[in-house]
Write a protein that holds these residues in place. Structure first.
Motif, PDB file in Angstrom:
ATOM      1  N   ASN A  50      39.213  44.028  34.396  1.00  0.00           N
ATOM      2  CA  ASN A  50      38.458  43.524  35.547  1.00  0.00           C
ATOM      3  C   ASN A  50      39.174  42.356  36.227  1.00  0.00           C
ATOM      4  O   ASN A  50      39.160  42.242  37.461  1.00  0.00           O
ATOM      5  CB  ASN A  50      37.054  43.112  35.111  1.00  0.00           C
ATOM      6  CG  ASN A  50      36.162  44.314  34.854  1.00  0.00           C
ATOM      7  OD1 ASN A  50      36.233  45.311  35.557  1.00  0.00           O
ATOM      8  ND2 ASN A  50      35.317  44.227  33.847  1.00  0.00           N
ATOM      9  N   SER A  51      39.791  41.487  35.441  1.00  0.00           N
ATOM     10  CA  SER A  51      40.522  40.372  36.059  1.00  0.00           C
ATOM     11  C   SER A  51      41.795  40.867  36.741  1.00  0.00           C
ATOM     12  O   SER A  51      42.201  40.324  37.777  1.00  0.00           O
ATOM     13  CB  SER A  51      40.844  39.295  35.022  1.00  0.00           C
ATOM     14  OG  SER A  51      41.517  39.822  33.909  1.00  0.00           O
ATOM     15  N   ARG A  52      42.416  41.921  36.204  1.00  0.00           N
ATOM     16  CA  ARG A  52      43.588  42.509  36.867  1.00  0.00           C
ATOM     17  C   ARG A  52      43.192  43.125  38.209  1.00  0.00           C
ATOM     18  O   ARG A  52      43.882  42.930  39.226  1.00  0.00           O
ATOM     19  CB  ARG A  52      44.225  43.575  35.971  1.00  0.00           C
ATOM     20  CG  ARG A  52      45.454  44.227  36.617  1.00  0.00           C
ATOM     21  CD  ARG A  52      45.967  45.394  35.812  1.00  0.00           C
ATOM     22  NE  ARG A  52      46.713  44.962  34.646  1.00  0.00           N
ATOM     23  CZ  ARG A  52      46.354  45.187  33.374  1.00  0.00           C
ATOM     24  NH1 ARG A  52      45.226  45.840  33.126  1.00  0.00           N
ATOM     25  NH2 ARG A  52      47.098  44.766  32.378  1.00  0.00           N
ATOM     26  N   LYS A  53      42.085  43.872  38.235  1.00  0.00           N
ATOM     27  CA  LYS A  53      41.612  44.485  39.484  1.00  0.00           C
ATOM     28  C   LYS A  53      41.299  43.421  40.536  1.00  0.00           C
ATOM     29  O   LYS A  53      41.636  43.577  41.708  1.00  0.00           O
ATOM     30  CB  LYS A  53      40.367  45.332  39.201  1.00  0.00           C
ATOM     31  CG  LYS A  53      40.629  46.622  38.464  1.00  0.00           C
ATOM     32  CD  LYS A  53      39.319  47.359  38.198  1.00  0.00           C
ATOM     33  CE  LYS A  53      39.549  48.660  37.431  1.00  0.00           C
ATOM     34  NZ  LYS A  53      38.252  49.319  37.114  1.00  0.00           N
ATOM     35  N   HIS A  54      40.641  42.343  40.099  1.00  0.00           N
ATOM     36  CA  HIS A  54      40.292  41.276  41.037  1.00  0.00           C
ATOM     37  C   HIS A  54      41.546  40.612  41.600  1.00  0.00           C
ATOM     38  O   HIS A  54      41.611  40.327  42.811  1.00  0.00           O
ATOM     39  CB  HIS A  54      39.414  40.233  40.321  1.00  0.00           C
ATOM     40  CG  HIS A  54      38.902  39.161  41.229  1.00  0.00           C
ATOM     41  ND1 HIS A  54      37.718  39.266  41.938  1.00  0.00           N
ATOM     42  CD2 HIS A  54      39.437  37.949  41.567  1.00  0.00           C
ATOM     43  CE1 HIS A  54      37.540  38.180  42.655  1.00  0.00           C
ATOM     44  NE2 HIS A  54      38.556  37.355  42.456  1.00  0.00           N
ATOM     45  N   TYR A  55      42.521  40.397  40.735  1.00  0.00           N
ATOM     46  CA  TYR A  55      43.763  39.758  41.183  1.00  0.00           C
ATOM     47  C   TYR A  55      44.498  40.637  42.204  1.00  0.00           C
ATOM     48  O   TYR A  55      45.009  40.139  43.223  1.00  0.00           O
ATOM     49  CB  TYR A  55      44.666  39.484  39.986  1.00  0.00           C
ATOM     50  CG  TYR A  55      45.912  38.720  40.318  1.00  0.00           C
ATOM     51  CD1 TYR A  55      45.879  37.341  40.476  1.00  0.00           C
ATOM     52  CD2 TYR A  55      47.132  39.377  40.487  1.00  0.00           C
ATOM     53  CE1 TYR A  55      47.031  36.627  40.794  1.00  0.00           C
ATOM     54  CE2 TYR A  55      48.278  38.684  40.806  1.00  0.00           C
ATOM     55  CZ  TYR A  55      48.222  37.313  40.957  1.00  0.00           C
ATOM     56  OH  TYR A  55      49.362  36.614  41.280  1.00  0.00           O
ATOM     57  N   LYS A  56      44.528  41.936  41.947  1.00  0.00           N
ATOM     58  CA  LYS A  56      45.205  42.851  42.874  1.00  0.00           C
ATOM     59  C   LYS A  56      44.506  42.899  44.219  1.00  0.00           C
ATOM     60  O   LYS A  56      45.145  43.001  45.276  1.00  0.00           O
ATOM     61  CB  LYS A  56      45.269  44.255  42.264  1.00  0.00           C
ATOM     62  CG  LYS A  56      46.299  44.410  41.153  1.00  0.00           C
ATOM     63  CD  LYS A  56      46.351  45.846  40.659  1.00  0.00           C
ATOM     64  CE  LYS A  56      47.438  46.020  39.594  1.00  0.00           C
ATOM     65  NZ  LYS A  56      47.481  47.419  39.106  1.00  0.00           N
ATOM     66  N   ARG A  57      43.186  42.803  44.207  1.00  0.00           N
ATOM     67  CA  ARG A  57      42.426  42.920  45.454  1.00  0.00           C
ATOM     68  C   ARG A  57      42.387  41.623  46.248  1.00  0.00           C
ATOM     69  O   ARG A  57      42.502  41.628  47.473  1.00  0.00           O
ATOM     70  CB  ARG A  57      41.000  43.382  45.139  1.00  0.00           C
ATOM     71  CG  ARG A  57      40.153  43.600  46.376  1.00  0.00           C
ATOM     72  CD  ARG A  57      38.791  44.166  46.035  1.00  0.00           C
ATOM     73  NE  ARG A  57      37.985  44.363  47.232  1.00  0.00           N
ATOM     74  CZ  ARG A  57      36.726  44.782  47.225  1.00  0.00           C
ATOM     75  NH1 ARG A  57      36.124  45.054  46.062  1.00  0.00           N
ATOM     76  NH2 ARG A  57      36.067  44.934  48.361  1.00  0.00           N
ATOM     77  N   PHE A  58      42.228  40.477  45.545  1.00  0.00           N
ATOM     78  CA  PHE A  58      41.995  39.207  46.230  1.00  0.00           C
ATOM     79  C   PHE A  58      43.124  38.190  46.036  1.00  0.00           C
ATOM     80  O   PHE A  58      43.058  37.094  46.586  1.00  0.00           O
ATOM     81  CB  PHE A  58      40.676  38.585  45.764  1.00  0.00           C
ATOM     82  CG  PHE A  58      39.473  39.440  46.056  1.00  0.00           C
ATOM     83  CD1 PHE A  58      38.978  39.545  47.343  1.00  0.00           C
ATOM     84  CD2 PHE A  58      38.854  40.145  45.035  1.00  0.00           C
ATOM     85  CE1 PHE A  58      37.858  40.332  47.616  1.00  0.00           C
ATOM     86  CE2 PHE A  58      37.739  40.928  45.293  1.00  0.00           C
ATOM     87  CZ  PHE A  58      37.241  41.031  46.581  1.00  0.00           C
ATOM     88  N   ASN A  59      44.116  38.537  45.216  1.00  0.00           N
ATOM     89  CA  ASN A  59      45.240  37.638  44.956  1.00  0.00           C
ATOM     90  C   ASN A  59      44.769  36.283  44.416  1.00  0.00           C
ATOM     91  O   ASN A  59      45.266  35.229  44.813  1.00  0.00           O
ATOM     92  CB  ASN A  59      46.090  37.436  46.218  1.00  0.00           C
ATOM     93  CG  ASN A  59      47.447  36.836  45.890  1.00  0.00           C
ATOM     94  OD1 ASN A  59      48.020  37.114  44.823  1.00  0.00           O
ATOM     95  ND2 ASN A  59      47.968  36.029  46.783  1.00  0.00           N
TER      96      ASN A  59
END
Length: 328
Positions: A160-169
């Protein structure tokens, strides 16, 4: 017999160890963690001991796989972290600031040591407190499991933290901390750490500790940050114990990044799961929680956070805390 058994439905490894049945259960006249015992000796302040009844062992044999189900060797390490020579201290808040720093320094040094071990994928440092949790020995201590796999809960947080980082940097944990610092659920902060009840708390008085700097492992903490972590841990446990004017049973877990791979999007954090919902009432993880892993929350988190803030104010001066109890 010691092995790992894979659950294909959830993707989890189950640790199986026949030797665990032999561990002592609350002996009345002898403490193996006190100074002078066969395991401890004398002249120490904090101590890392091998668990005599481990789930994992670096010498564990690899089992044979036959048929549909999958097994693996229970490779790893289980250790006990004896936090003080003093037997009758009840929690981390009763350690001196200097002694608590020594405990955090031990956490950091063992993380550094095991981080380079090719057999260790993840290090779980945790603490169980209270008979309600099933603690078998009352001398103040924590534990660590050096695991050859990444636990399911950690994998979910990473994904979930990887997905958030990819989407919102941005780091998801840093964003959570930014949201929490708006004030409704923050309890205490010092220069380096924040203690708060999360918006999504599972347990009635669940609290988390986040570092303000974006780091993945305890090994990245400097001297000042180690002292601040020791400080916020003493405040957290003192607050929980002052809440109902009795010792709070809880589970504490330190979440670091796994040891293999790159996790610049992840963030070190600590979670406490207190077991009381009132002075004499336990919060049970029962049907819906155990059956579905989905928690119910009886009450309003913001109201319980206010109770924790009031308890924090009671203990701050007594502890000589480095930071401030939060006032919204």
């Amino acid at each position: 017999m010691r092995e790992l058994r894979y659950n294909p439905l959830t993707g989890q490894w189950i640790m199986v160890s026949a030797v665990r049945k032999k561990r002592p259960w609350r002996p009345k006249n002898f403490c193996p963690f006190c100074p002078g015992s066969e395991e401890t000796g004398f002249g120490w302040e904090v101590l890392l001991l091998p668990n005599r009844f481990p789930m994992l062992d670096f010498k564990a044999e690899k089992p044979q796989n036959e048929g549909f189900y999958k097994k693996a060797g229970a490779i790893g390490q289980c250790s006990v972290i004896v936090e003080t020579p003093e037997h009758n201290l009840r929690d981390l808040d009763e350690l001196s600031p200097e002694q608590m720093v020594k405990v955090v320094e031990l956490w950091k040094s063992v993380t550094m040591e095991l981080k380079d071990n090719p057999h260790v994928a993840y290090l779980a440092i945790f603490r169980n407190k209270g008979e309600e949790i099933g603690v078998s020995l009352t001398h103040p201590h924590g534990q660590l499991y050096a695991l050859p796999f990444i636990p399911l809960k950690v994998r979910l947080k990473i994904e979930n933290s990887r997905k958030h980082y990819k989407r919102f940097n941005e780091c998801l944990f840093c964003r959570i901390l930014e949201e929490e610092m708006k004030g409704e659920r923050v309890i205490y902060e010092n220069e380096s750490f924040v203690l708060f009840m999360p918006f999504y708390a599972n347990w009635p008085f669940e609290v988390h500790i986040y570092p303000k700097c974006h780091i993945q492992w305890l090994t990245q903490l400097n001297k000042e940050e180690i002292e601040d972590l020791a400080d916020v841990l003493r405040v957290a446990t003192a607050t929980l114990n002052a809440l109902f004017d009795r010792q709070m049973p809880y589970v504490m877990n330190i979440f670091q990044a796994p040891f293999k791979g790159q996790y610049n999007f992840y963030h070190l954090h600590i979670e406490f799961y207190p077991m009381l919902r009132d002075k004499d009432k336990l919060k049970y993880a029962a049907g819906i929680e155990m059956g579905t892993w989905e928690f119910t929350y009886d009450g309003i988190p913001e109201e319980n956070a206010q109770k924790l803030r009031e308890a924090c104010k009671k203990v701050k001066e007594m502890l000589g805390a480095r930071g401030e109890c939060f006032t919204p």
